[in-house]
Design an enzyme around this catalytic site. Structure first.
Site, PDB file in Angstrom:
ATOM      1  N   TYR A 149       0.799  -1.098   0.074  1.00 47.50           N
ATOM      2  CA  TYR A 149       0.172   0.058  -0.123  1.00 47.50           C
ATOM      3  C   TYR A 149       0.870   1.157  -0.158  1.00 47.50           C
ATOM      4  O   TYR A 149       0.635   1.973  -0.861  1.00 47.50           O
ATOM      5  CB  TYR A 149      -0.933  -0.002   1.149  1.00 47.50           C
ATOM      6  CG  TYR A 149      -2.013   1.133   1.374  1.00 47.50           C
ATOM      7  CD1 TYR A 149      -3.129   1.530   0.266  1.00 47.50           C
ATOM      8  CD2 TYR A 149      -1.610   1.996   2.305  1.00 47.50           C
ATOM      9  CE1 TYR A 149      -3.969   2.192   0.624  1.00 47.50           C
ATOM     10  CE2 TYR A 149      -2.705   3.182   2.454  1.00 47.50           C
ATOM     11  CZ  TYR A 149      -3.701   3.426   1.651  1.00 47.50           C
ATOM     12  OH  TYR A 149      -4.547   4.434   1.725  1.00 47.50           O
ATOM     13  N   ASP A 150       1.593   1.195   0.912  1.00 50.86           N
ATOM     14  CA  ASP A 150       2.630   2.665   1.210  1.00 50.86           C
ATOM     15  C   ASP A 150       3.474   2.812  -0.035  1.00 50.86           C
ATOM     16  O   ASP A 150       3.472   4.184  -0.695  1.00 50.86           O
ATOM     17  CB  ASP A 150       3.527   2.498   2.310  1.00 50.86           C
ATOM     18  CG  ASP A 150       2.893   2.175   3.786  1.00 50.86           C
ATOM     19  OD1 ASP A 150       1.424   1.876   3.751  1.00 50.86           O
ATOM     20  OD2 ASP A 150       3.524   2.034   4.647  1.00 50.86           O
ATOM     21  N   GLY A 209      -1.577  -2.321  21.674  1.00 45.91           N
ATOM     22  CA  GLY A 209      -0.395  -1.623  22.311  1.00 45.91           C
ATOM     23  C   GLY A 209      -1.034  -1.056  23.539  1.00 45.91           C
ATOM     24  O   GLY A 209      -2.104  -1.410  24.154  1.00 45.91           O
ATOM     25  N   GLY A 211      -2.030   2.290  23.720  1.00 44.47           N
ATOM     26  CA  GLY A 211      -3.072   3.148  23.541  1.00 44.47           C
ATOM     27  C   GLY A 211      -2.149   4.581  23.539  1.00 44.47           C
ATOM     28  O   GLY A 211      -3.139   5.731  23.240  1.00 44.47           O
ATOM     29  N   GLN A 213      -0.201   5.596  21.223  1.00 47.27           N
ATOM     30  CA  GLN A 213      -0.134   6.171  19.876  1.00 47.27           C
ATOM     31  C   GLN A 213      -1.050   7.062  19.531  1.00 47.27           C
ATOM     32  O   GLN A 213      -2.400   7.016  20.162  1.00 47.27           O
ATOM     33  CB  GLN A 213      -0.110   4.900  18.650  1.00 47.27           C
ATOM     34  CG  GLN A 213      -1.171   4.151  18.773  1.00 47.27           C
ATOM     35  CD  GLN A 213      -1.383   2.867  19.623  1.00 47.27           C
ATOM     36  OE1 GLN A 213      -0.951   3.042  20.746  1.00 47.27           O
ATOM     37  NE2 GLN A 213      -1.835   1.745  19.234  1.00 47.27           N
ATOM     38  N   ARG A 215      -3.508   9.553  16.526  1.00 47.74           N
ATOM     39  CA  ARG A 215      -3.753   9.732  15.219  1.00 47.74           C
ATOM     40  C   ARG A 215      -4.553  11.129  15.370  1.00 47.74           C
ATOM     41  O   ARG A 215      -5.022  11.514  16.385  1.00 47.74           O
ATOM     42  CB  ARG A 215      -4.885   8.493  14.851  1.00 47.74           C
ATOM     43  CG  ARG A 215      -4.140   7.139  14.959  1.00 47.74           C
ATOM     44  CD  ARG A 215      -3.437   7.158  13.844  1.00 47.74           C
ATOM     45  NE  ARG A 215      -2.700   5.852  13.556  1.00 47.74           N
ATOM     46  CZ  ARG A 215      -1.611   5.407  14.231  1.00 47.74           C
ATOM     47  NH1 ARG A 215      -0.994   6.111  15.086  1.00 47.74           N
ATOM     48  NH2 ARG A 215      -1.339   4.217  14.052  1.00 47.74           N
ATOM     49  N   PRO A 278       2.424   2.880  13.020  1.00 48.46           N
ATOM     50  CA  PRO A 278       3.035   4.094  13.345  1.00 48.46           C
ATOM     51  C   PRO A 278       2.643   4.717  14.721  1.00 48.46           C
ATOM     52  O   PRO A 278       1.597   4.546  15.272  1.00 48.46           O
ATOM     53  CB  PRO A 278       2.779   5.199  12.438  1.00 48.46           C
ATOM     54  CG  PRO A 278       1.919   4.591  11.254  1.00 48.46           C
ATOM     55  CD  PRO A 278       1.407   3.147  11.865  1.00 48.46           C
ATOM     56  N   ARG A 281       0.750  10.518  14.225  1.00 45.98           N
ATOM     57  CA  ARG A 281       0.389  10.742  12.933  1.00 45.98           C
ATOM     58  C   ARG A 281      -0.430  12.074  13.283  1.00 45.98           C
ATOM     59  O   ARG A 281      -1.432  11.954  13.676  1.00 45.98           O
ATOM     60  CB  ARG A 281      -0.684   9.668  12.512  1.00 45.98           C
ATOM     61  CG  ARG A 281      -0.817   9.103  11.100  1.00 45.98           C
ATOM     62  CD  ARG A 281       0.226   9.353  10.019  1.00 45.98           C
ATOM     63  NE  ARG A 281       1.010   8.479   9.588  1.00 45.98           N
ATOM     64  CZ  ARG A 281       0.835   7.324   9.344  1.00 45.98           C
ATOM     65  NH1 ARG A 281      -0.378   6.848   9.125  1.00 45.98           N
ATOM     66  NH2 ARG A 281       1.642   6.617   8.950  1.00 45.98           N
TER      67      ARG A 281
HETATM   68  N1  LIG Z   1     -10.248   6.991   4.575  1.00 37.59           N
HETATM   69  C1  LIG Z   1      -9.124   7.149   4.860  1.00 37.59           C
HETATM   70  O1  LIG Z   1      -8.787   7.641   5.991  1.00 37.59           O
HETATM   71  C2  LIG Z   1      -7.948   7.412   3.686  1.00 37.59           C
HETATM   72  C3  LIG Z   1      -6.433   7.841   4.133  1.00 37.59           C
HETATM   73  C4  LIG Z   1      -5.617   7.797   3.437  1.00 37.59           C
HETATM   74  C5  LIG Z   1      -5.923   7.503   2.061  1.00 37.59           C
HETATM   75  N2  LIG Z   1      -7.349   7.300   1.484  1.00 37.59           N
HETATM   76  C6  LIG Z   1      -7.303   7.039   0.067  1.00 37.59           C
HETATM   77  O2  LIG Z   1      -8.709   7.350  -0.394  1.00 37.59           O
HETATM   78  C7  LIG Z   1      -9.060   6.440  -1.280  1.00 37.59           C
HETATM   79  C8  LIG Z   1     -10.515   5.739  -0.963  1.00 37.59           C
HETATM   80  O3  LIG Z   1     -10.151   5.264   0.588  1.00 37.59           O
HETATM   81  P1  LIG Z   1     -11.898   4.870   1.264  1.00 37.59           P
HETATM   82  O4  LIG Z   1     -11.429   5.131   2.874  1.00 37.59           O
HETATM   83  O5  LIG Z   1     -12.900   5.375   0.654  1.00 37.59           O
HETATM   84  O6  LIG Z   1     -11.636   3.330   0.997  1.00 37.59           O
HETATM   85  P2  LIG Z   1     -12.817   2.234   0.495  1.00 37.59           P
HETATM   86  O7  LIG Z   1     -12.190   0.835   0.526  1.00 37.59           O
HETATM   87  O8  LIG Z   1     -14.207   2.618   1.133  1.00 37.59           O
HETATM   88  O9  LIG Z   1     -12.914   2.885  -1.211  1.00 37.59           O
HETATM   89  C9  LIG Z   1     -12.188   2.440  -2.250  1.00 37.59           C
HETATM   90  C10 LIG Z   1     -13.002   2.118  -3.153  1.00 37.59           C
HETATM   91  O10 LIG Z   1     -12.438   1.750  -4.485  1.00 37.59           O
HETATM   92  C11 LIG Z   1     -12.742   0.686  -5.019  1.00 37.59           C
HETATM   93  N3  LIG Z   1     -11.608  -0.028  -5.536  1.00 37.59           N
HETATM   94  C12 LIG Z   1     -10.446  -0.536  -5.024  1.00 37.59           C
HETATM   95  N4  LIG Z   1      -9.563  -1.241  -5.951  1.00 37.59           N
HETATM   96  C13 LIG Z   1     -10.125  -0.939  -7.100  1.00 37.59           C
HETATM   97  C14 LIG Z   1      -9.944  -1.305  -8.512  1.00 37.59           C
HETATM   98  N5  LIG Z   1      -8.446  -2.137  -8.752  1.00 37.59           N
HETATM   99  N6  LIG Z   1     -10.648  -0.849  -9.506  1.00 37.59           N
HETATM  100  C15 LIG Z   1     -11.838  -0.063  -9.298  1.00 37.59           C
HETATM  101  N7  LIG Z   1     -12.238   0.087  -8.064  1.00 37.59           N
HETATM  102  C16 LIG Z   1     -11.722  -0.323  -7.085  1.00 37.59           C
HETATM  103  C17 LIG Z   1     -13.146  -0.119  -3.969  1.00 37.59           C
HETATM  104  O11 LIG Z   1     -14.355  -1.054  -4.388  1.00 37.59           O
HETATM  105  C18 LIG Z   1     -13.959   1.116  -2.963  1.00 37.59           C
HETATM  106  O12 LIG Z   1     -15.266   1.329  -3.640  1.00 37.59           O
HETATM  107  C19 LIG Z   1      -8.073   5.392  -1.388  1.00 37.59           C
HETATM  108  O13 LIG Z   1      -7.340   5.605  -2.434  1.00 37.59           O
HETATM  109  C20 LIG Z   1      -7.356   5.661  -0.129  1.00 37.59           C
HETATM  110  O14 LIG Z   1      -5.973   5.102  -0.469  1.00 37.59           O
HETATM  111  C21 LIG Z   1      -8.282   7.189   2.470  1.00 37.59           C
END
Ligand SMILES: NC(=O)c1ccc[n+]([C@@H]2O[C@H](COP(=O)([O-])OP(=O)(O)OC[C@H]3O[C@@H](n4cnc5c(N)ncnc54)[C@H](O)[C@@H]3O)[C@@H](O)[C@H]2O)c1
Length: 325
Positions: A149-150, A209, A211, A213, A215, A278, A281
């Site tokens: 992911y990261d 942990g 607690g 940490q 966010r 982490p 944050r």
């Molecule tokens: N919610 C948070 O706190 C947070 C924090 C940091 C980054 N993000 C980023 O925001 C975005 C949305 O996150 P979220 O919390 O709504 O998560 P979520 O899982 O609710 O939404 C992600 C959506 O993407 C769709 N998806 C996943 N893989 C796919 C693919 N290969 N093709 C098409 N659709 C796909 C899923 O079905 C889902 O509807 C992501 O990119 C995530 O990395 C969210």
């Protein structure tokens, strides 16, 4: 076809994406949500089903985007974001954020569309600088369990900057810090759904942990406001901005607030922390303040109450505990 601007939202049936869809439809955009339903669900946008400004396409961004007549802006939000999925779907996540981002950027070149790429505070890893400004390059393990992911989010940022430089794409990046609100999946493994699910069921709240940490939790409508400002302001090609709430809280304090908001007899139990979780944050949002005039507005207790209301209606789905994010 109307003369409305066309916004494509990848991940538009997910938690953040569906709130973004709501905001764009309210602003009279023609909106297409592209989603594989990997971690989102059509119910998140079903209230737009009869609106001819909205369409939902089941499509995986690991495949090229569909042929559109025209696109003005693409919000690239497709990606599983739950830490439990980092273990269960690491390759899918890595390819969604790498190949999927390439497909989005190619569509942007084809349509001369603006792009907002959803990045994450995870690009800072376990940070040695606190709070984290955009200039901090991070402390990420390239081999750890969170790396698919990261590192793929870091790659998505690098690729979007390559398209800025090579193809003059107007790409902007939002680094999202922990966000919460209605339509999170109850079992998605992040700490607020965990705590709310447990509190509503009268179960003990699991803290990983000691607690201590921290966010910083941003309510989803505040995040969407920041994203829209980032997308709409002129002169931000290639910009990257943290968007998140600066109100830092320990997980132990969060457990107390959740118990209070839900008014539950639940106690708190402690379990070992997951690898690479982490310690700290908290975003430095001075760039978003200065360049977007953005400020989060929703206090934690008010946002938690809204989220708890939503979860109450989905009580039948309530599940147990998982890591803190
Ligand atoms: N919610 C948070 O706190 C947070 C924090 C940091 C980054 N993000 C980023 O925001 C975005 C949305 O996150 P979220 O919390 O709504 O998560 P979520 O899982 O609710 O939404 C992600 C959506 O993407 C769709 N998806 C996943 N893989 C796919 C693919 N290969 N093709 C098409 N659709 C796909 C899923 O079905 C889902 O509807 C992501 O990119 C995530 O990395 C969210």
């Amino acid at each position: 076809m109307s003369g409305r601007d066309h916004a494509v939202v990848t991940g538009g049936a997910g938690f953040v994406g569906s709130h973004l869809v709501d905001d764009l439809v309210a602003d009279d955009y023609r909106v297409t949500a592209v989603d594989s339903f990997a971690s989102g669900t059509p119910e998140n946008v079903s209230h737009h089903a009869d609106d001819d400004r909205f369409s939902l396409l089941q499509r995986d961004v690991r495949d090229p985007l569909p042929d559109f007549d025209s696109v003005d802006v693409i919000y690239h939000f497709a990606s599983r974001a739950s830490p439990t999925h980092f273990d269960s779907h690491p390759i899918e996540i890595a390819m969604t954020n790498s190949l999927g981002t390439r497909h989005v950027l190619e569509a942007a070149v084809e349509h001369d569309a603006r792009v907002v790429v959803a990045s994450t505070s995870e690009v800072y890893g376990d940070p040695e600088v606190h709070p984290q400004p955009e200039s901090y390059r991070g402390n990420v393990s390239p081999r750890g369990p969170r790396a698919p992911y990261d590192e793929s989010k870091r790659f998505a940022e690098a690729l979007s900057m390559a398209y800025v430089r090579k193809h003059d794409v107007d790409a902007r990046t939002v680094r999202i810090f922990n966000t919460y609100g209605p339509r999170m999946q109850l079992d998605d493994g992040r700490v607020i759904p965990n705590f709310l699910s447990q509190a509503l069921a009268g179960d003990d709240l699991t803290v990983y942990g000691d607690g201590e940490q921290t966010r910083s939790f941003c309510y989803v409508t505040d995040l969407v406001d920041g994203i829209r400002r980032l997308a709409d302001r002129p002169g931000l090609q290639g910009a990257v901005m943290n968007v998140g709430n600066t109100n830092e809280i320990t997980i132990r304090e969060l457990a107390t607030v959740v118990r209070d908001v839900v008014d539950t007899p639940s106690e708190v139990t402690y379990e070992p922390r997951p690898t690479d979780d982490p310690d700290l944050r908290c975003p430095d949002v001075s760039t978003a303040r200065e360049r977007l005039d953005w400020e989060p507005k929703v206090p934690l207790r008010a946002g938690l109450a809204q989220t708890a209301d939503h979860f109450r209606t989905r009580r039948h789905e309530i599940v147990g505990s998982t890591p803190e994010d």
